[in-house]
Scaffold this motif. Structure first.
Motif, PDB file in Angstrom:
ATOM      1  N   PRO A  13      -3.190   5.189 -30.042  1.00 48.71           N
ATOM      2  CA  PRO A  13      -2.238   4.362 -29.305  1.00 48.71           C
ATOM      3  C   PRO A  13      -1.460   5.135 -28.239  1.00 48.71           C
ATOM      4  CG  PRO A  13      -1.339   4.901 -31.448  1.00 48.71           C
ATOM      5  CD  PRO A  13      -2.742   5.451 -31.399  1.00 48.71           C
ATOM      6  N   CYS A  14      -1.787   6.390 -28.035  1.00 47.52           N
ATOM      7  CA  CYS A  14      -1.098   7.218 -27.043  1.00 47.52           C
ATOM      8  C   CYS A  14      -1.233   6.584 -25.655  1.00 47.52           C
ATOM      9  CB  CYS A  14      -1.675   8.619 -27.020  1.00 47.52           C
ATOM     10  SG  CYS A  14      -0.909   9.697 -25.791  1.00 47.52           S
ATOM     11  N   ILE A  15      -0.102   6.503 -24.933  1.00 45.30           N
ATOM     12  CA  ILE A  15      -0.120   5.949 -23.578  1.00 45.30           C
ATOM     13  C   ILE A  15       0.208   7.019 -22.541  1.00 45.30           C
ATOM     14  CG2 ILE A  15       0.383   3.608 -24.354  1.00 45.30           C
ATOM     15  CD1 ILE A  15       3.292   4.083 -23.358  1.00 45.30           C
ATOM     16  N   GLY A  16       0.299   8.259 -22.984  1.00 46.31           N
ATOM     17  CA  GLY A  16       0.524   9.367 -22.061  1.00 46.31           C
ATOM     18  C   GLY A  16       1.970   9.533 -21.620  1.00 46.31           C
ATOM     19  N   ASN A  17       2.888   8.865 -22.282  1.00 52.62           N
ATOM     20  CA  ASN A  17       4.312   9.006 -21.993  1.00 52.62           C
ATOM     21  C   ASN A  17       4.942   9.701 -23.199  1.00 52.62           C
ATOM     22  OD1 ASN A  17       6.817   8.748 -20.842  1.00 52.62           O
ATOM     23  ND2 ASN A  17       7.103   6.631 -21.454  1.00 52.62           N
ATOM     24  N   CYS A  18       4.589  10.968 -23.377  1.00 51.01           N
ATOM     25  CA  CYS A  18       4.889  11.687 -24.609  1.00 51.01           C
ATOM     26  C   CYS A  18       6.197  12.471 -24.538  1.00 51.01           C
ATOM     27  CB  CYS A  18       3.754  12.646 -24.933  1.00 51.01           C
ATOM     28  SG  CYS A  18       2.135  11.847 -24.947  1.00 51.01           S
ATOM     29  N   LYS A  19       7.140  12.034 -25.341  1.00 49.22           N
ATOM     30  CA  LYS A  19       8.404  12.741 -25.499  1.00 49.22           C
ATOM     31  C   LYS A  19       8.990  12.296 -26.830  1.00 49.22           C
ATOM     32  CE  LYS A  19      12.900  13.603 -23.428  1.00 49.22           C
ATOM     33  NZ  LYS A  19      13.832  13.264 -22.340  1.00 49.22           N
ATOM     34  N   LEU A  20       9.313  13.269 -27.682  1.00 46.80           N
ATOM     35  CA  LEU A  20       9.872  12.935 -28.986  1.00 46.80           C
ATOM     36  C   LEU A  20      11.382  12.824 -28.924  1.00 46.80           C
ATOM     37  CD1 LEU A  20       7.776  15.192 -31.369  1.00 46.80           C
ATOM     38  CD2 LEU A  20       7.556  12.748 -31.028  1.00 46.80           C
ATOM     39  N   ILE A  21      11.887  11.722 -29.432  1.00 50.93           N
ATOM     40  CA  ILE A  21      13.316  11.522 -29.624  1.00 50.93           C
ATOM     41  C   ILE A  21      13.491  10.978 -31.038  1.00 50.93           C
ATOM     42  CG2 ILE A  21      15.360  10.216 -28.928  1.00 50.93           C
ATOM     43  CD1 ILE A  21      14.292  10.215 -26.081  1.00 50.93           C
ATOM     44  N   ASN A  23      12.375  12.167 -33.768  1.00 51.40           N
ATOM     45  CA  ASN A  23      11.104  12.321 -34.468  1.00 51.40           C
ATOM     46  C   ASN A  23      10.101  11.205 -34.176  1.00 51.40           C
ATOM     47  OD1 ASN A  23       9.461  13.937 -36.157  1.00 51.40           O
ATOM     48  ND2 ASN A  23       9.813  12.541 -37.861  1.00 51.40           N
ATOM     49  N   ALA A  24      10.277  10.473 -33.080  1.00 52.35           N
ATOM     50  CA  ALA A  24       9.317   9.438 -32.686  1.00 52.35           C
ATOM     51  C   ALA A  24       9.040   9.545 -31.197  1.00 52.35           C
ATOM     52  CB  ALA A  24       9.839   8.052 -33.036  1.00 52.35           C
ATOM     53  N   CYS A  25       7.797   9.324 -30.826  1.00 49.59           N
ATOM     54  CA  CYS A  25       7.402   9.370 -29.424  1.00 49.59           C
ATOM     55  C   CYS A  25       7.950   8.141 -28.702  1.00 49.59           C
ATOM     56  CB  CYS A  25       5.881   9.397 -29.319  1.00 49.59           C
ATOM     57  SG  CYS A  25       5.290   9.354 -27.615  1.00 49.59           S
ATOM     58  N   ILE A  26       8.537   8.355 -27.523  1.00 46.20           N
ATOM     59  CA  ILE A  26       9.090   7.220 -26.776  1.00 46.20           C
ATOM     60  C   ILE A  26       7.991   6.352 -26.177  1.00 46.20           C
ATOM     61  CG2 ILE A  26      11.265   8.380 -26.268  1.00 46.20           C
ATOM     62  CD1 ILE A  26      10.207   8.731 -23.357  1.00 46.20           C
ATOM     63  N   GLY A  27       6.792   6.898 -26.046  1.00 45.25           N
ATOM     64  CA  GLY A  27       5.681   6.142 -25.473  1.00 45.25           C
ATOM     65  C   GLY A  27       4.976   5.273 -26.495  1.00 45.25           C
ATOM     66  N   CYS A  28       4.357   5.910 -27.474  1.00 45.73           N
ATOM     67  CA  CYS A  28       3.542   5.161 -28.445  1.00 45.73           C
ATOM     68  C   CYS A  28       4.299   4.767 -29.701  1.00 45.73           C
ATOM     69  CB  CYS A  28       2.305   5.968 -28.831  1.00 45.73           C
ATOM     70  SG  CYS A  28       2.648   7.439 -29.823  1.00 45.73           S
ATOM     71  N   LYS A  29       5.489   5.341 -29.894  1.00 48.02           N
ATOM     72  CA  LYS A  29       6.362   5.038 -31.038  1.00 48.02           C
ATOM     73  C   LYS A  29       5.908   5.677 -32.351  1.00 48.02           C
ATOM     74  CE  LYS A  29       8.752   2.130 -28.480  1.00 48.02           C
ATOM     75  NZ  LYS A  29       9.661   2.733 -27.546  1.00 48.02           N
ATOM     76  N   SER A  58       7.401  -4.769 -30.121  1.00 52.23           N
ATOM     77  CA  SER A  58       7.911  -6.111 -29.844  1.00 52.23           C
ATOM     78  C   SER A  58       9.428  -6.168 -29.994  1.00 52.23           C
ATOM     79  CB  SER A  58       7.247  -7.151 -30.738  1.00 52.23           C
ATOM     80  OG  SER A  58       7.655  -6.995 -32.079  1.00 52.23           O
ATOM     81  N   LEU A  59       9.995  -5.230 -30.745  1.00 53.06           N
ATOM     82  CA  LEU A  59      11.441  -5.201 -30.966  1.00 53.06           C
ATOM     83  C   LEU A  59      12.184  -4.334 -29.946  1.00 53.06           C
ATOM     84  CD1 LEU A  59      11.501  -4.867 -34.854  1.00 53.06           C
ATOM     85  CD2 LEU A  59      11.891  -6.926 -33.505  1.00 53.06           C
ATOM     86  N   ALA A  60      11.497  -3.335 -29.393  1.00 63.92           N
ATOM     87  CA  ALA A  60      12.157  -2.400 -28.482  1.00 63.92           C
ATOM     88  C   ALA A  60      11.365  -2.270 -27.193  1.00 63.92           C
ATOM     89  CB  ALA A  60      12.280  -1.041 -29.153  1.00 63.92           C
ATOM     90  N   PRO A  61      12.035  -2.292 -26.051  1.00 63.03           N
ATOM     91  CA  PRO A  61      11.331  -2.113 -24.782  1.00 63.03           C
ATOM     92  C   PRO A  61      10.821  -0.694 -24.625  1.00 63.03           C
ATOM     93  CG  PRO A  61      13.686  -2.174 -24.423  1.00 63.03           C
ATOM     94  CD  PRO A  61      13.454  -2.472 -25.884  1.00 63.03           C
ATOM     95  N   LEU A  62       9.795  -0.541 -23.825  1.00 60.35           N
ATOM     96  CA  LEU A  62       9.226   0.774 -23.535  1.00 60.35           C
ATOM     97  C   LEU A  62      10.258   1.622 -22.828  1.00 60.35           C
ATOM     98  CD1 LEU A  62       6.691   2.609 -23.427  1.00 60.35           C
ATOM     99  CD2 LEU A  62       6.231   1.625 -21.200  1.00 60.35           C
ATOM    100  N   GLN A  63      10.442   2.847 -23.305  1.00 56.04           N
ATOM    101  CA  GLN A  63      11.369   3.777 -22.673  1.00 56.04           C
ATOM    102  C   GLN A  63      10.569   4.741 -21.830  1.00 56.04           C
ATOM    103  OE1 GLN A  63      13.603   5.724 -25.718  1.00 56.04           O
ATOM    104  NE2 GLN A  63      14.473   3.843 -26.513  1.00 56.04           N
ATOM    105  N   THR A  64      11.140   5.142 -20.745  1.00 54.98           N
ATOM    106  CA  THR A  64      10.488   6.134 -19.908  1.00 54.98           C
ATOM    107  C   THR A  64      11.383   7.334 -19.774  1.00 54.98           C
ATOM    108  OG1 THR A  64      11.374   5.139 -17.917  1.00 54.98           O
ATOM    109  CG2 THR A  64       9.179   4.431 -18.588  1.00 54.98           C
ATOM    110  N   SER A  65      10.779   8.480 -19.510  1.00 59.69           N
ATOM    111  CA  SER A  65      11.565   9.686 -19.352  1.00 59.69           C
ATOM    112  C   SER A  65      12.200   9.707 -17.971  1.00 59.69           C
ATOM    113  CB  SER A  65      10.695  10.916 -19.576  1.00 59.69           C
ATOM    114  OG  SER A  65       9.589  10.880 -18.708  1.00 59.69           O
ATOM    115  N   ALA A  66      13.303  10.394 -17.872  1.00 57.25           N
ATOM    116  CA  ALA A  66      13.992  10.493 -16.588  1.00 57.25           C
ATOM    117  C   ALA A  66      13.212  11.394 -15.635  1.00 57.25           C
ATOM    118  CB  ALA A  66      15.390  11.063 -16.809  1.00 57.25           C
ATOM    119  N   PRO A  67      13.261  11.119 -14.321  1.00 58.24           N
ATOM    120  CA  PRO A  67      12.499  11.931 -13.362  1.00 58.24           C
ATOM    121  C   PRO A  67      12.968  13.363 -13.292  1.00 58.24           C
ATOM    122  CG  PRO A  67      13.728  10.162 -12.239  1.00 58.24           C
ATOM    123  CD  PRO A  67      13.995  10.067 -13.694  1.00 58.24           C
TER     124      PRO A  67
END
Length: 67
Positions: A13-21, A23-29, A58-67
């Motif tokens: 399910p990786c979408i290439g937006n990988c950053k852990l916050i 202990n969970a990836c902000i991209g794939c969760k 479905s409960l949380a919108p996709l988060q993106t990392s800051a530029p």
């Protein structure tokens, strides 16, 4: 070449937006443990995670990392 997954083959399910916050990836969760163990999991385990991730998305919108 046919890249369609077979029923037993579950694509990451990786979408290439990988950053852990928290202990969970902000991209794939997925959690760090789920990411680390993905390749060694059974199809049933992966399917369960995908189901859980779909609920989280479905409960949380996709988060993106800051530029």
């Amino acid at each position: 070449m046919n890249n369609t997954p077979t029923p037993k083959q579950i694509v990451s399910p990786c979408i290439g937006n990988c950053k852990l916050i928290d202990n969970a990836c902000i991209g794939c969760k997925r959690t760090l443990i789920q990411i680390t163990n993905w390749r060694s999991m059974s199809s049933q385990q992966r399917d369960q995670i995908i189901s859980e991730l779909n609920k989280k998305r479905s409960l949380a919108p996709l988060q993106t990392s800051a530029p």
